[in-house]
Design a protein around this motif. Structure first.
Motif, short mmCIF file in Angstrom:
data_model
loop_
_atom_site.label_atom_id
_atom_site.label_comp_id
_atom_site.label_asym_id
_atom_site.label_seq_id
_atom_site.Cartn_x
_atom_site.Cartn_y
_atom_site.Cartn_z
N SER A 1 0.82 -1.21 0.00
CA SER A 1 0.00 0.00 0.00
C SER A 1 0.86 1.27 0.00
N TYR A 2 2.15 1.15 -0.32
CA TYR A 2 3.03 2.33 -0.28
C TYR A 2 2.65 3.31 -1.40
N ILE A 3 2.78 4.55 -1.09
CA ILE A 3 2.42 5.59 -2.05
C ILE A 3 3.32 5.57 -3.29
N ASP B 1 6.62 3.41 -5.65
CA ASP B 1 7.08 2.09 -6.04
C ASP B 1 8.23 1.66 -5.13
N THR B 2 8.00 0.58 -4.37
CA THR B 2 9.01 0.17 -3.39
C THR B 2 10.26 -0.41 -4.05
N GLU B 3 10.17 -0.79 -5.33
CA GLU B 3 11.36 -1.36 -5.99
C GLU B 3 12.04 -0.32 -6.90
N LEU C 1 10.50 -0.88 11.79
CA LEU C 1 9.45 -1.27 10.83
C LEU C 1 9.51 -0.39 9.59
N GLY C 2 9.52 -0.98 8.41
CA GLY C 2 9.60 -0.18 7.18
C GLY C 2 10.91 0.58 7.15
N CYS C 3 12.00 -0.17 7.29
CA CYS C 3 13.33 0.44 7.53
C CYS C 3 13.93 1.07 6.28
N GLY C 4 13.33 0.83 5.10
CA GLY C 4 13.90 1.37 3.87
C GLY C 4 15.32 0.85 3.65
N PRO C 5 16.22 1.68 3.11
CA PRO C 5 17.60 1.23 2.87
C PRO C 5 18.43 1.14 4.14
N ILE D 1 13.04 -4.39 8.99
CA ILE D 1 12.21 -5.12 8.02
C ILE D 1 11.54 -4.14 7.07
N ASP D 2 11.44 -4.57 5.82
CA ASP D 2 10.84 -3.71 4.79
C ASP D 2 10.34 -4.63 3.68
N ILE D 3 9.32 -4.18 2.96
CA ILE D 3 8.77 -4.99 1.87
C ILE D 3 9.63 -4.93 0.61
N SER D 4 10.50 -3.94 0.54
CA SER D 4 11.28 -3.71 -0.68
C SER D 4 12.51 -4.62 -0.74
N VAL E 1 13.06 -9.08 4.38
CA VAL E 1 11.90 -8.62 3.62
C VAL E 1 10.65 -9.09 4.37
N MET E 2 9.78 -8.16 4.71
CA MET E 2 8.54 -8.53 5.41
C MET E 2 7.48 -7.45 5.18
N ASP E 3 6.24 -7.87 5.15
CA ASP E 3 5.11 -6.95 4.94
C ASP E 3 4.54 -6.57 6.30
N ILE E 4 4.65 -5.29 6.65
CA ILE E 4 4.19 -4.86 7.99
C ILE E 4 2.68 -4.67 8.06
N THR E 5 1.99 -4.84 6.94
CA THR E 5 0.52 -4.75 7.00
C THR E 5 -0.09 -6.13 7.29
N ALA F 1 9.25 2.99 14.43
CA ALA F 1 8.55 3.11 13.14
C ALA F 1 8.61 4.58 12.76
N ARG F 2 9.18 4.86 11.59
CA ARG F 2 9.33 6.27 11.19
C ARG F 2 8.86 6.47 9.76
N LEU F 3 8.08 7.49 9.56
CA LEU F 3 7.60 7.91 8.24
C LEU F 3 6.82 6.80 7.53
N LEU F 4 5.81 6.31 8.22
CA LEU F 4 4.94 5.28 7.64
C LEU F 4 3.57 5.82 7.25
N GLY G 1 2.66 7.26 4.61
CA GLY G 1 2.38 6.91 3.22
C GLY G 1 2.45 5.41 2.96
N VAL G 2 2.50 4.62 4.04
CA VAL G 2 2.53 3.16 3.92
C VAL G 2 1.22 2.58 4.45
N LEU G 3 0.80 3.06 5.63
CA LEU G 3 -0.33 2.46 6.34
C LEU G 3 -1.59 3.29 6.12
C1 SAM Z 1 8.94 6.74 3.77
S1 SAM Z 1 9.84 5.24 3.82
C2 SAM Z 1 10.49 5.29 5.48
C3 SAM Z 1 11.83 4.61 5.60
C4 SAM Z 1 12.46 4.63 6.99
N1 SAM Z 1 11.52 4.24 8.02
C5 SAM Z 1 13.06 5.97 7.33
O1 SAM Z 1 12.59 6.64 8.24
O2 SAM Z 1 14.05 6.35 6.68
C6 SAM Z 1 8.62 3.97 3.90
C7 SAM Z 1 9.21 2.57 3.76
O3 SAM Z 1 8.17 1.61 3.96
C8 SAM Z 1 8.39 0.54 3.07
N2 SAM Z 1 7.12 -0.18 2.89
C9 SAM Z 1 6.09 0.15 2.10
N3 SAM Z 1 5.09 -0.74 2.24
C10 SAM Z 1 5.51 -1.66 3.14
C11 SAM Z 1 4.92 -2.82 3.71
N4 SAM Z 1 3.69 -3.21 3.39
N5 SAM Z 1 5.65 -3.54 4.59
C12 SAM Z 1 6.90 -3.17 4.93
N6 SAM Z 1 7.51 -2.06 4.43
C13 SAM Z 1 6.82 -1.31 3.55
C14 SAM Z 1 8.92 1.19 1.81
O4 SAM Z 1 9.60 0.26 1.00
C15 SAM Z 1 9.82 2.28 2.41
O5 SAM Z 1 11.11 1.79 2.57
#
Ligand code: SAM
Length: 288
Positions: A10-12, A14-16, A54-58, A77-80, A103-107, A122-125, A127-129
């Motif tokens: 559900s990310y705003i 493209d995660t790849e 959660l949703g750790c990005g790079p 963990i991150d889906i990307s 790699v894991m889906d936090i939803t 959990a930071r900057l989610l 646009g994910v949740l």
């Molecule tokens: C705005 S970034 C935040 C990255 C990191 N938390 C930070 O503060 O730098 C959102 C991250 O959530 C990841 N993401 C999106 N949908 C996800 C899902 N369903 N499960 C896990 N990660 C997800 C994206 O790939 C992206 O890396």
């Protein structure tokens, strides 16, 4: 650990996408700087603690914690798949034996054992949740936190606020579009309302001793932070164009003109902009 599919996320954005990954590498660097240290202002973690991001990005936040606190084990963990692969490569080149990425889906229910973490970040989610999925993730955090552990949530409440008209108009459209997708807790989409939502979500999840802080940064022209904000927004605005068009908020030509005007404003010596990050954290309540 089960593999997640980034096709159904559900990310705003493209995660790849390599462009998005490059943006997140930069964004984590300047967010870490603005908040003033990965664990600053949070309860001290004992040696051998386990931390989850959660949703750790790079991996910007995870790698900072792993480097600064060699006695702590930290999992991101991150889906990307590309972001996790990048973070794992950085772990090897930095020779950090205490950072793990998966790699894991936090939803979805998390493939992690009960009572296994002392802190979850959990930071900057926003646009994910979607707004209805926050509570189930918080319940999952409750399950995997150890008694005495804490959950820390950091989000923006809105785009940076400016006195520049094209920038304000464009970010106003972004607010509307993201709200219509289902992000944020505002009743009308004027902002994301994450400042009231974060402590509310923690309270509703049964967390106690909740703390709320805000970090304000001046991104105006001639400030040291300006260039980071400019580059970040240049990429966000372009990536979000299809969403604005999908909601018929403006035409492709109107977007291009507004985008150019916003960039010109942001490059002007008169550009003003202040943005805020909100952090809420609290201790888990466990009956057993
Ligand atoms: C705005 S970034 C935040 C990255 C990191 N938390 C930070 O503060 O730098 C959102 C991250 O959530 C990841 N993401 C999106 N949908 C996800 C899902 N369903 N499960 C896990 N990660 C997800 C994206 O790939 C992206 O890396």
């Amino acid at each position: 650990m089960e593999r997640a599919s980034s096709q159904e996320n559900s990310y705003i954005f493209d995660t790849e996408s390599a462009v998005e990954m490059a943006r997140l590498i930069d964004q984590a660097r300047f967010m870490n700087r603005e908040i003033g240290g990965a664990l600053t202002g949070l309860p001290e973690l004992a040696p051998n603690s386990h931390v989850l991001d959660l949703g750790c990005g790079p991996g910007g936040w995870v790698l900072d914690v792993a480097f600064e606190y060699p006695d702590i084990t930290i999992t991101g963990i991150d889906i990307s798949e590309i972001m996790v692969a990048y973070a794992q490569a950085r772990t090897r080149t930095q020779k950090l034996s205490n950072a793990i990425f998966a790699v894991m889906d936090i939803t979805k229910p998390l493939d992690l054992p009960d009572n296994s973490f002392d802190m979850i970040n959990a930071r900057l989610l926003t646009g994910v949740l979607k707004r209805e999925t926050w509570s189930s993730l918080i319940d999952e955090c409750t399950r995997i936190l150890r008694s005495g552990g804490f959950l820390c949530l950091t989000e923006g409440n809105e785009f940076g606020i400016s006195m520049s008209p094209a920038y304000e108009e464009l970010t106003g459209y972004i607010m509307q579009a993201t709200w219509r997708v289902g992000y944020g807790f505002s009743p009308h989409g004027r902002n994301w309302a994450m400042a009231p939502a974060l402590p509310y979500l923690l309270r509703r999840g049964g967390y106690r001793d909740i703390h709320l802080n805000s970090y304000i940064t001046d991104y105006s022209a001639h400030t040291p932070a300006w260039i980071d904000y400019y580059r970040n927004n240049e990429t966000i605005f372009l990536q979000i164009k299809p969403l604005l068009l999908a909601f018929n908020l403006l035409t492709s030509e109107a977007f291009d003109q507004l985008y150019q005007r916003a960039l010109i404003e942001m490059n002007s010596s008169e550009f003003t902009c202040v943005a805020q990050a909100i952090r809420a954290w609290g201790y888990v309540s466990k009956n057993s």
